[in-house]
Write a protein that holds these residues in place. Structure first.
Motif, PDB file in Angstrom:
ATOM      1  N   PRO A   6       0.829  -1.214   0.000  1.00  0.00           N
ATOM      2  CA  PRO A   6       0.000   0.000   0.000  1.00  0.00           C
ATOM      3  C   PRO A   6       0.858   1.255   0.000  1.00  0.00           C
ATOM      4  O   PRO A   6       1.923   1.315   0.623  1.00  0.00           O
ATOM      5  CB  PRO A   6      -0.806  -0.120   1.299  1.00  0.00           C
ATOM      6  N   VAL A   7       0.390   2.269  -0.702  1.00  0.00           N
ATOM      7  CA  VAL A   7       1.096   3.546  -0.780  1.00  0.00           C
ATOM      8  C   VAL A   7       0.993   4.282   0.554  1.00  0.00           C
ATOM      9  O   VAL A   7      -0.089   4.370   1.142  1.00  0.00           O
ATOM     10  CB  VAL A   7       0.505   4.405  -1.922  1.00  0.00           C
ATOM     11  N   THR A   8       2.117   4.784   1.059  1.00  0.00           N
ATOM     12  CA  THR A   8       2.120   5.560   2.305  1.00  0.00           C
ATOM     13  C   THR A   8       2.342   7.046   2.059  1.00  0.00           C
ATOM     14  O   THR A   8       2.177   7.858   2.967  1.00  0.00           O
ATOM     15  CB  THR A   8       3.216   5.054   3.253  1.00  0.00           C
ATOM     16  N   THR A  89       6.941  15.279  -1.903  1.00  0.00           N
ATOM     17  CA  THR A  89       6.103  14.198  -1.383  1.00  0.00           C
ATOM     18  C   THR A  89       5.098  14.739  -0.372  1.00  0.00           C
ATOM     19  O   THR A  89       5.345  15.736   0.311  1.00  0.00           O
ATOM     20  CB  THR A  89       6.959  13.116  -0.713  1.00  0.00           C
ATOM     21  N   ILE A  90       3.980  14.048  -0.290  1.00  0.00           N
ATOM     22  CA  ILE A  90       2.956  14.352   0.705  1.00  0.00           C
ATOM     23  C   ILE A  90       2.474  13.022   1.262  1.00  0.00           C
ATOM     24  O   ILE A  90       2.282  12.056   0.514  1.00  0.00           O
ATOM     25  CB  ILE A  90       1.793  15.169   0.102  1.00  0.00           C
ATOM     26  N   SER A  91       2.323  12.932   2.554  1.00  0.00           N
ATOM     27  CA  SER A  91       1.923  11.672   3.180  1.00  0.00           C
ATOM     28  C   SER A  91       0.498  11.304   2.778  1.00  0.00           C
ATOM     29  O   SER A  91      -0.295  12.153   2.326  1.00  0.00           O
ATOM     30  CB  SER A  91       2.018  11.785   4.704  1.00  0.00           C
ATOM     31  N   TYR A  92       0.170  10.038   2.940  1.00  0.00           N
ATOM     32  CA  TYR A  92      -1.188   9.550   2.653  1.00  0.00           C
ATOM     33  C   TYR A  92      -2.206  10.331   3.481  1.00  0.00           C
ATOM     34  O   TYR A  92      -3.236  10.771   2.969  1.00  0.00           O
ATOM     35  CB  TYR A  92      -1.264   8.057   2.962  1.00  0.00           C
ATOM     36  N   GLN A  93      -1.911  10.533   4.769  1.00  0.00           N
ATOM     37  CA  GLN A  93      -2.815  11.277   5.641  1.00  0.00           C
ATOM     38  C   GLN A  93      -2.905  12.744   5.231  1.00  0.00           C
ATOM     39  O   GLN A  93      -3.981  13.355   5.275  1.00  0.00           O
ATOM     40  CB  GLN A  93      -2.351  11.172   7.104  1.00  0.00           C
TER      41      GLN A  93
END
Length: 310
Positions: A6-8, A89-93
């Protein structure tokens, strides 16, 4: 989903075809962002400090200024950081929060424009009963309803998008996380999420637009019945700023969500206008031809200068 991790985090690819223009774009967006913050803070200050502006119209305008401060803040700081060479980058959250607040604030603004149109309808079509129709309790209920309705709207969209599995690729083809570009990365069938999101956004935008159109149809009919040209001009001048903002708001919404085919260039460039340029224009639109607002701003600035001098 077989053997997929899964992508994080996601990678924001930014605005297409702008390689080598990062520093000029940073200066451009920073100028608009600061203009948005200063302009809307001044509008909010004027509506809070001037007793002449303690009316329903300026109460809703103050609310609009608050949302115009937060709306570009959802995506602009992150975008300006990667224009300076920081991580893209940006986190999933973080992506989830961006999408939720973007649609929460955008939908609230859409509802707020509708409420402001109703306020102008009540003021022009029912001037003798205006204070009874738009009493403080009604204004508070209307404002609270926009918040609750927008929260439900954004929650449904965010749930539909992020209940899907994301296992790569992770390149978001935009400068922030929005439904069309994030859905394209899901490694599952996105037809349901796509249909519901387009229907949801479309119904909300169309319903609000029809209510605004109905209000202004009644307003135009009432204005045409005014005998004096000065009276007609005065009545129309109270609506012109709001009508301009509505047209600037709905144009990008239609181009992004209600067109039949996706376009990477439009998906990146059109939101720039809605996210950054439009919020900076609202303070100018509502203050340039508004004598009460200009007077209140002048008084607030003079009081601020005297306070700092003391």
């Amino acid at each position: 989903m077989r053997n997929h991790t899964p992508v994080t985090e996601f990678l924001l690819t930014g605005i297409p075809h702008t390689q080598g223009l990062e520093h000029p774009l940073f200066v451009f967006f920073l100028a608009f962002y600061l203009l948005t913050l200063v302009g809307n803070l001044l509008i909010l200050l004027a509506t809070l400090t001037s007793s002449n502006l303690h009316t329903p119209m300026y109460f809703f305008l103050g609310n609009l200024s608050v949302f115009d401060i937060f709306f570009p803040s959802v995506s602009s700081p992150k975008m300006m950081l990667y224009l300076l060479g920081r991580s893209q980058t940006i986190s999933y959250q973080g992506c989830t929060c961006q999408l939720f607040f973007y649609h929460f604030l955008g939908c609230t603004e859409c509802f707020l424009y509708t409420v402001m149109a109703y306020d102008r309808f009540a003021a022009i079509c029912h001037p003798l009963r205006y204070t009874a129709i738009m009493n403080p309790r009604v204004c508070a209920i209307l404002t609270l309803s926009t918040w609750i309705g927008s929260s439900v709207h954004a929650s449904v969209l965010t749930f539909l998008v992020f209940k899907l599995p994301y296992c790569g690729p992770k390149e978001v083809g935009n400068f922030f996380c929005d439904i069309p570009v994030v859905l394209s990365l899901a490694c599952a069938d996105t037809s349901l999420a796509h249909r519901v999101s387009v229907t949801n956004v479309g119904v909300v935008a169309l319903l609000c637009f029809l209510l605004v159109l109905t209000s202004y149809t009644r307003i135009v009919i009432s204005i045409l019945r005014i005998s004096s040209s000065e009276g007609r001009h005065r009545a129309f001048s109270t609506c012109s700023a709001h009508l301009t903002s509505v047209l600037l708001f709905y144009g990008p919404v239609i181009l992004i969500y209600l067109r039949p085919a996706s376009s990477p260039w439009l998906d990146s460039v059109v939101p720039l206008f809605n996210n950054i340029v439009n919020p900076s224009l609202n303070p100018l639109i509502y203050s340039l031809r508004n004598k009460d607002m200009k007077l209140a701003l002048r008084k607030a600035l003079i009081q601020g200068v005297h306070t700092c001098g003391a």
